[in-house]
Design a protein around this motif. Structure first.
Motif, short mmCIF file in Angstrom:
data_model
loop_
_atom_site.label_atom_id
_atom_site.label_comp_id
_atom_site.label_asym_id
_atom_site.label_seq_id
_atom_site.Cartn_x
_atom_site.Cartn_y
_atom_site.Cartn_z
N ASN A 1 0.83 -1.20 0.00
CA ASN A 1 0.00 0.00 0.00
C ASN A 1 0.86 1.25 0.00
O ASN A 1 1.92 1.29 0.62
N TYR A 2 0.37 2.25 -0.69
CA TYR A 2 1.00 3.57 -0.74
C TYR A 2 0.22 4.48 0.19
O TYR A 2 -1.02 4.48 0.18
N LYS B 1 -7.88 18.65 -11.77
CA LYS B 1 -6.74 17.97 -11.18
C LYS B 1 -7.05 17.67 -9.72
O LYS B 1 -7.33 18.57 -8.94
N LEU B 2 -7.02 16.38 -9.40
CA LEU B 2 -7.28 15.94 -8.04
C LEU B 2 -5.96 15.71 -7.32
O LEU B 2 -5.09 15.01 -7.84
N ILE B 3 -5.82 16.32 -6.17
CA ILE B 3 -4.66 16.13 -5.31
C ILE B 3 -5.20 15.50 -4.04
O ILE B 3 -5.95 16.13 -3.30
N MET B 4 -4.84 14.24 -3.81
CA MET B 4 -5.49 13.44 -2.77
C MET B 4 -4.49 12.94 -1.73
O MET B 4 -3.45 12.39 -2.10
N ASN B 5 -4.81 13.13 -0.47
CA ASN B 5 -4.08 12.47 0.60
C ASN B 5 -4.72 11.09 0.74
O ASN B 5 -5.90 10.99 1.07
N VAL B 6 -3.95 10.03 0.44
CA VAL B 6 -4.50 8.68 0.49
C VAL B 6 -3.86 7.88 1.62
O VAL B 6 -2.70 8.11 1.98
N LYS B 7 -4.62 6.94 2.16
CA LYS B 7 -4.14 6.13 3.28
C LYS B 7 -3.67 4.75 2.86
O LYS B 7 -2.68 4.26 3.36
N ARG B 8 -4.43 4.11 1.99
CA ARG B 8 -4.12 2.73 1.62
C ARG B 8 -4.44 2.52 0.14
O ARG B 8 -5.44 1.91 -0.19
N ALA B 9 -3.56 2.98 -0.71
CA ALA B 9 -3.76 2.82 -2.15
C ALA B 9 -2.82 1.72 -2.64
O ALA B 9 -1.60 1.89 -2.59
N PRO B 10 -3.34 0.59 -3.09
CA PRO B 10 -2.46 -0.47 -3.59
C PRO B 10 -1.58 0.03 -4.74
O PRO B 10 -2.05 0.73 -5.63
N ASP B 11 -0.31 -0.35 -4.69
CA ASP B 11 0.66 0.00 -5.73
C ASP B 11 0.59 -1.09 -6.80
O ASP B 11 1.00 -2.22 -6.58
N ILE B 12 0.05 -0.72 -7.97
CA ILE B 12 -0.14 -1.69 -9.05
C ILE B 12 0.91 -1.50 -10.16
O ILE B 12 0.76 -2.02 -11.26
N SER B 13 1.98 -0.79 -9.87
CA SER B 13 2.99 -0.45 -10.87
C SER B 13 3.54 -1.66 -11.61
O SER B 13 3.80 -1.59 -12.81
N ASN B 14 3.73 -2.76 -10.93
CA ASN B 14 4.31 -3.94 -11.57
C ASN B 14 3.34 -4.69 -12.46
O ASN B 14 3.74 -5.62 -13.15
N GLU C 1 2.16 3.69 -9.82
CA GLU C 1 0.79 3.72 -10.31
C GLU C 1 -0.07 3.08 -9.22
O GLU C 1 0.22 2.00 -8.73
N LEU C 2 -1.13 3.78 -8.86
CA LEU C 2 -1.95 3.39 -7.72
C LEU C 2 -3.37 3.07 -8.18
O LEU C 2 -3.83 3.58 -9.19
N LEU C 3 -4.05 2.26 -7.39
CA LEU C 3 -5.45 1.96 -7.66
C LEU C 3 -6.22 2.11 -6.36
O LEU C 3 -6.03 1.31 -5.43
N LEU C 4 -7.04 3.15 -6.28
CA LEU C 4 -7.86 3.34 -5.09
C LEU C 4 -9.02 2.36 -5.14
O LEU C 4 -9.65 2.18 -6.18
#
Length: 121
Positions: free
Chosen positions: A10-11, A64-77, A91-94
Motif C-alpha cells: 500500500n502507498y 486535477k485531483l490532489i489526494m491524501n490517500v491512506k491505503r492505495a495499492p501500488d499496481i505499478s508492476n 501507479e496506484l489503484l484506489l
C-alpha cells in the motif's frame, strides 16, 4: 480482484489524478466536490504518485485531483501505465468505495480546477 489488491503493498501519501471534464459533466462534478463535502468513489480509481505520473501536463486535463490517500495499492508492476513506460513514480489503484472529504477547490484559470481531497477510510 479485492483479494488480489489486499496482497499488494500500500502507498500512503499524496496521489494525483487528472481529468478532462466539460459542460454539464463538469458542473455536476464541481457541485459534488464543494469544500467540506464528502464524496465516495464507487468505482476503482487510478492515480499516480506524482503530477507527471498523473499527466497533469496534458493541456486538455482541466480537473486535477490532489489526494491524501491512506491505503492505495501500488499496481505499478502489473499495469501498463507508468512503470512500463519507464517512469519511476508509482501507479496506484484506489479501492471501490474510497471516501474523501473535499478540503479545497481552486479555480486555477478559466475552466481549470484543482481539488484537494483527504481520504477518510
Amino acid at each position: 480482484m479485492k483479494d488480489g489488491l489486499r496482497k499488494l503493498p500500500n502507498y500512503e501519501g499524496t496521489a494525483f489524478r487528472a481529468l478532462e471534464l466539460n459542460g454539464e459533466i463538469l458542473n455536476t462534478f464541481l457541485d459534488l466536490h464543494k469544500k467540506g463535502s464528502k464524496v465516495t468513489y464507487k468505482e476503482f480509481i487510478s492515480a499516480g504518485s506524482t503530477k507527471e505520473a498523473a499527466f497533469f501536463d496534458k493541456g486538455e486535463k482541466n480537473v486535477k485531483l490532489i489526494m491524501n490517500v491512506k491505503r492505495a495499492p501500488d499496481i505499478s508492476n502489473y499495469a501498463d501505465g507508468i512503470r512500463f513506460r519507464g517512469y519511476d513514480p508509482k501507479e496506484l489503484l484506489l479501492r471501490r468505495g474510497s471516501y474523501f472529504e473535499v478540503l479545497e477547490v481552486k479555480n486555477i484559470g478559466g475552466n481549470k480546477w484543482e481539488i484537494y481531497l483527504n481520504q477518510l477510510n
